[in-house]
Scaffold this motif. Structure first.
Motif, PDB file in Angstrom:
ATOM      1  N   ARG A 118      31.540  -8.883  57.436  1.00 30.76           N
ATOM      2  CA  ARG A 118      31.148  -9.311  56.112  1.00 30.76           C
ATOM      3  C   ARG A 118      29.499  -8.911  55.808  1.00 30.76           C
ATOM      4  O   ARG A 118      29.099  -8.497  54.817  1.00 30.76           O
ATOM      5  CB  ARG A 118      31.184 -10.815  55.781  1.00 30.76           C
ATOM      6  N   TYR A 121      28.370  -5.778  53.906  1.00 34.90           N
ATOM      7  CA  TYR A 121      28.627  -5.515  52.654  1.00 34.90           C
ATOM      8  C   TYR A 121      27.390  -6.071  51.708  1.00 34.90           C
ATOM      9  O   TYR A 121      26.333  -6.790  52.593  1.00 34.90           O
ATOM     10  CB  TYR A 121      29.913  -6.445  51.939  1.00 34.90           C
ATOM     11  N   ASP A 122      27.217  -6.032  50.582  1.00 34.42           N
ATOM     12  CA  ASP A 122      25.982  -6.177  49.783  1.00 34.42           C
ATOM     13  C   ASP A 122      25.873  -7.919  49.596  1.00 34.42           C
ATOM     14  O   ASP A 122      27.169  -8.612  49.782  1.00 34.42           O
ATOM     15  CB  ASP A 122      25.691  -5.397  48.427  1.00 34.42           C
ATOM     16  N   VAL A 125      29.004  -9.341  47.360  1.00 32.39           N
ATOM     17  CA  VAL A 125      30.243  -9.780  48.143  1.00 32.39           C
ATOM     18  C   VAL A 125      29.968 -10.678  49.336  1.00 32.39           C
ATOM     19  O   VAL A 125      31.234 -11.509  49.525  1.00 32.39           O
ATOM     20  CB  VAL A 125      30.567  -8.165  48.935  1.00 32.39           C
ATOM     21  N   SER A 178      34.475   2.183  48.005  1.00 30.13           N
ATOM     22  CA  SER A 178      34.057   0.888  48.943  1.00 30.13           C
ATOM     23  C   SER A 178      34.653  -0.403  48.433  1.00 30.13           C
ATOM     24  O   SER A 178      34.634  -1.345  49.403  1.00 30.13           O
ATOM     25  CB  SER A 178      32.540   0.718  48.675  1.00 30.13           C
ATOM     26  N   MET A 182      36.607  -3.210  50.542  1.00 30.03           N
ATOM     27  CA  MET A 182      36.259  -4.466  50.713  1.00 30.03           C
ATOM     28  C   MET A 182      37.399  -5.663  50.319  1.00 30.03           C
ATOM     29  O   MET A 182      37.528  -6.651  51.058  1.00 30.03           O
ATOM     30  CB  MET A 182      35.177  -4.873  49.490  1.00 30.03           C
TER      31      MET A 182
END
Length: 199
Positions: A118, A121-122, A125, A178, A182
């Motif tokens: 995790r 991710y940004d 997310v 991307s 995800m």
């Protein structure tokens, strides 16, 4: 970028249990151990990637340690690992995942691996993952009628829908590859209680 393994901070006031978790993690990860909340704060810095945090500890509770992690702005993932069964108060808490004791070696290693995934991710997310984890935990612990009658759960469900909708819009407007990656990661993460995403 460092070649060192990720660093996991184990926070647990029962020393035998803390040492057991550390032994399970050792080899795959670097591990720090703190035997209470105050010690956790002294061990907490920007090098820490994942915190495994007991909730019920004397002196400084896990909830207070969690608040301190977020207030300091430390970019790490936090999993509560606790005998405290989750209630609707978890909706407002800033953790990423929640494990109810007793835990197995496999579940502990699995949650650390998922939290590290995790981290790639940004923020949006990560928020999706955290909200979905809370929803799955509550659905595992509460019956349907209780969930349907509880405002906190309804709020959580609405927030999760909003975040998903926002990410779906980004998927349509932005970096398709991307986001597909995800969504595949989310589908692989067995902590989620919702269905597949539209790609």
């Amino acid at each position: 970028m460092t070649d060192e393994p990720p660093l996991v901070l184990v926070v647990e006031d029962e020393s035998d249990l803390a040492n057991l978790y550390a032994a399970w993690l050792d080899g795959e990860y670097r591990v720090r151990t703190a035997y209470g909340g105050h010690e956790a704060l002294s061990e907490l810095d920007d090098a820490v990637d994942v915190v495994l945090l007991d909730r019920r500890m004397p002196g400084l509770s896990g909830d207070e340690v969690l608040d301190a992690v977020r207030e300091r702005g430390i970019d790490c993932r936090v999993a509560m690992v606790t005998a405290v069964e989750p209630d609707f108060d978890i909706v407002e808490m800033g953790f990423d995942d929640y494990l109810v004791k007793p835990v197995t070696r496999e579940s502990l290693l699995g949650v650390v691996s998922n939290l590290l995934m995790r981290s790639e991710y940004d923020d949006g997310v990560r928020e999706l993952f955290a909200l979905a984890s809370k929803k799955a935990v509550l659905e595992a612990e509460k019956d349907d009628s209780t969930l349907a009658e509880t405002a906190e759960y309804q709020q959580l469900d609405a927030e999760l829908s909003d975040v998903r909708e926002n990410l779906d819009e980004q998927l349509q407007d932005g970096d398709h590859d991307s986001f597909v990656g995800m969504y595949r990661d989310i589908d692989r993460d067995d902590s989620f209680g919702f269905g597949e995403f539209d790609e």
